[in-house]
Design an enzyme around this catalytic site. Sequence first.
Site, PDB file in Angstrom:
ATOM      1  N   PRO A  41       0.793  -1.233   0.000  1.00 55.60           N
ATOM      2  CA  PRO A  41       0.000   0.000   0.000  1.00 55.60           C
ATOM      3  C   PRO A  41       0.824   1.281   0.000  1.00 55.60           C
ATOM      4  O   PRO A  41       1.851   1.373   0.674  1.00 55.60           O
ATOM      5  CB  PRO A  41      -0.834  -0.107   1.286  1.00 55.60           C
ATOM      6  CG  PRO A  41      -0.133  -1.101   2.130  1.00 55.60           C
ATOM      7  CD  PRO A  41       0.521  -2.064   1.185  1.00 55.60           C
ATOM      8  N   ASN A  42       0.337   2.220  -0.769  1.00 53.66           N
ATOM      9  CA  ASN A  42       0.879   3.587  -0.880  1.00 53.66           C
ATOM     10  C   ASN A  42       2.184   3.675  -1.666  1.00 53.66           C
ATOM     11  O   ASN A  42       2.684   4.771  -1.921  1.00 53.66           O
ATOM     12  CB  ASN A  42       1.056   4.221   0.509  1.00 53.66           C
ATOM     13  CG  ASN A  42      -0.250   4.237   1.285  1.00 53.66           C
ATOM     14  OD1 ASN A  42      -1.236   4.743   0.784  1.00 53.66           O
ATOM     15  ND2 ASN A  42      -0.272   3.674   2.487  1.00 53.66           N
ATOM     16  N   ARG A  62       5.085  10.873  -2.526  1.00 54.50           N
ATOM     17  CA  ARG A  62       4.750  10.591  -1.128  1.00 54.50           C
ATOM     18  C   ARG A  62       5.977  10.827  -0.235  1.00 54.50           C
ATOM     19  O   ARG A  62       7.017  10.201  -0.427  1.00 54.50           O
ATOM     20  CB  ARG A  62       4.353   9.120  -1.051  1.00 54.50           C
ATOM     21  CG  ARG A  62       4.181   8.602   0.329  1.00 54.50           C
ATOM     22  CD  ARG A  62       4.127   7.074   0.344  1.00 54.50           C
ATOM     23  NE  ARG A  62       3.889   6.615   1.694  1.00 54.50           N
ATOM     24  CZ  ARG A  62       4.157   5.406   2.127  1.00 54.50           C
ATOM     25  NH1 ARG A  62       4.681   4.501   1.316  1.00 54.50           N
ATOM     26  NH2 ARG A  62       3.917   5.089   3.373  1.00 54.50           N
ATOM     27  N   TYR A  79      11.138   8.800   1.257  1.00 55.11           N
ATOM     28  CA  TYR A  79      11.122   7.793   0.191  1.00 55.11           C
ATOM     29  C   TYR A  79      11.748   8.254  -1.122  1.00 55.11           C
ATOM     30  O   TYR A  79      11.823   7.465  -2.075  1.00 55.11           O
ATOM     31  CB  TYR A  79       9.668   7.345  -0.065  1.00 55.11           C
ATOM     32  CG  TYR A  79       9.020   6.727   1.165  1.00 55.11           C
ATOM     33  CD1 TYR A  79       9.494   5.532   1.694  1.00 55.11           C
ATOM     34  CD2 TYR A  79       7.943   7.344   1.806  1.00 55.11           C
ATOM     35  CE1 TYR A  79       8.917   4.966   2.824  1.00 55.11           C
ATOM     36  CE2 TYR A  79       7.354   6.782   2.933  1.00 55.11           C
ATOM     37  CZ  TYR A  79       7.843   5.597   3.438  1.00 55.11           C
ATOM     38  OH  TYR A  79       7.277   5.028   4.556  1.00 55.11           O
ATOM     39  N   ASN A 129       7.946  -5.742  -0.686  1.00 54.36           N
ATOM     40  CA  ASN A 129       7.829  -4.599   0.209  1.00 54.36           C
ATOM     41  C   ASN A 129       6.341  -4.474   0.535  1.00 54.36           C
ATOM     42  O   ASN A 129       5.570  -3.891  -0.240  1.00 54.36           O
ATOM     43  CB  ASN A 129       8.358  -3.318  -0.437  1.00 54.36           C
ATOM     44  CG  ASN A 129       8.338  -2.145   0.543  1.00 54.36           C
ATOM     45  OD1 ASN A 129       7.748  -2.231   1.625  1.00 54.36           O
ATOM     46  ND2 ASN A 129       8.981  -1.047   0.172  1.00 54.36           N
ATOM     47  N   ALA A 146       2.983  -0.850   4.895  1.00 50.50           N
ATOM     48  CA  ALA A 146       2.363  -0.829   6.227  1.00 50.50           C
ATOM     49  C   ALA A 146       1.858  -2.200   6.671  1.00 50.50           C
ATOM     50  O   ALA A 146       1.816  -2.485   7.876  1.00 50.50           O
ATOM     51  CB  ALA A 146       1.226   0.189   6.242  1.00 50.50           C
ATOM     52  N   GLU A 197      12.345  -9.740   2.160  1.00 46.55           N
ATOM     53  CA  GLU A 197      11.564  -8.573   2.606  1.00 46.55           C
ATOM     54  C   GLU A 197      12.428  -7.327   2.415  1.00 46.55           C
ATOM     55  O   GLU A 197      13.587  -7.315   2.823  1.00 46.55           O
ATOM     56  CB  GLU A 197      11.220  -8.760   4.092  1.00 46.55           C
ATOM     57  CG  GLU A 197      10.499  -7.568   4.709  1.00 46.55           C
ATOM     58  CD  GLU A 197      10.277  -7.736   6.222  1.00 46.55           C
ATOM     59  OE1 GLU A 197      10.475  -8.853   6.758  1.00 46.55           O
ATOM     60  OE2 GLU A 197       9.937  -6.731   6.864  1.00 46.55           O
ATOM     61  N   HIS A 242      12.581  -2.853   2.548  1.00 49.04           N
ATOM     62  CA  HIS A 242      12.005  -1.549   2.871  1.00 49.04           C
ATOM     63  C   HIS A 242      12.949  -0.471   2.372  1.00 49.04           C
ATOM     64  O   HIS A 242      14.178  -0.624   2.460  1.00 49.04           O
ATOM     65  CB  HIS A 242      11.779  -1.397   4.379  1.00 49.04           C
ATOM     66  CG  HIS A 242      10.842  -2.433   4.914  1.00 49.04           C
ATOM     67  ND1 HIS A 242       9.485  -2.368   4.715  1.00 49.04           N
ATOM     68  CD2 HIS A 242      11.081  -3.594   5.579  1.00 49.04           C
ATOM     69  CE1 HIS A 242       8.925  -3.439   5.259  1.00 49.04           C
ATOM     70  NE2 HIS A 242       9.867  -4.201   5.780  1.00 49.04           N
ATOM     71  N   ARG A 278      12.575   4.586  12.866  1.00 43.31           N
ATOM     72  CA  ARG A 278      11.314   5.329  12.821  1.00 43.31           C
ATOM     73  C   ARG A 278      10.432   4.939  14.021  1.00 43.31           C
ATOM     74  O   ARG A 278      10.936   4.467  15.023  1.00 43.31           O
ATOM     75  CB  ARG A 278      10.645   5.076  11.462  1.00 43.31           C
ATOM     76  CG  ARG A 278      11.549   5.507  10.282  1.00 43.31           C
ATOM     77  CD  ARG A 278      10.911   5.238   8.944  1.00 43.31           C
ATOM     78  NE  ARG A 278       9.700   6.025   8.761  1.00 43.31           N
ATOM     79  CZ  ARG A 278       8.832   5.811   7.769  1.00 43.31           C
ATOM     80  NH1 ARG A 278       9.076   4.859   6.871  1.00 43.31           N
ATOM     81  NH2 ARG A 278       7.744   6.557   7.667  1.00 43.31           N
TER      82      ARG A 278
HETATM   83  C1  DQA Z   1       8.123   0.974   4.021  1.00 40.37           C
HETATM   84  C2  DQA Z   1       8.162   1.171   5.544  1.00 40.37           C
HETATM   85  C3  DQA Z   1       6.799   0.975   6.149  1.00 40.37           C
HETATM   86  O1  DQA Z   1       6.860   1.173   7.566  1.00 40.37           O
HETATM   87  C4  DQA Z   1       5.811   1.983   5.579  1.00 40.37           C
HETATM   88  O2  DQA Z   1       4.521   1.732   6.079  1.00 40.37           O
HETATM   89  C5  DQA Z   1       5.817   2.019   4.097  1.00 40.37           C
HETATM   90  C6  DQA Z   1       7.073   1.860   3.368  1.00 40.37           C
HETATM   91  C7  DQA Z   1       9.472   1.291   3.362  1.00 40.37           C
HETATM   92  O3  DQA Z   1       9.675   0.843   2.248  1.00 40.37           O
HETATM   93  O4  DQA Z   1      10.306   1.987   3.937  1.00 40.37           O
HETATM   94  O5  DQA Z   1       4.791   2.276   3.471  1.00 40.37           O
HETATM   95  O6  DQA Z   1       7.824  -0.385   3.762  1.00 40.37           O
END
Ligand code: DQA
Length: 137
Positions: free
Chosen positions: A9-10, A17, A22, A71, A74, A95, A97, A104
Amino acid sequence: MKISIINGPNLNLLGQREPGIYGNQTFEQYFVDLKTKFSQIEFDYFQSNIEGELIEQLHRVGFSFDGIILNAAAYTHTSVGLGDAIKAIDTSVIEVHISNTFAREDFRHTSYLTPNAKGLILGFGMDSYRLAVESFL
Ligand code: DQA
């Protein structure tokens, strides 16, 4: 070699964003470079904002691909279902990120994925994806 990249998501809003966290690049822009750099690899890319669709994508690629880079954004911090899906499939999952989630908020320090993943790469910006690809080679 077939590698599946799955974004949660997102992450469709990368580039606009929270650029301080990011960066300024969309995933699509980054993906062009990644495919050029690893031209010998057959990539599949999927993004969804819906948890069940991410689980279904893991099921789709998880018995035939050589590697999965996930990835889950959230959902990493909330989804027992995604953690179980990683356990249920044959293909290894890395995994990733973009940000260093441990630098964070506290709720980002928990992952339901890591115990079932082959490994974890985080905090290297978009380069986290490249490092994950390298790990499969
Ligand atoms: C994320 C880190 C997550 O905590 C966050 O919710 C994201 C992006 C990252 O790639 O740094 O949406 O996965």
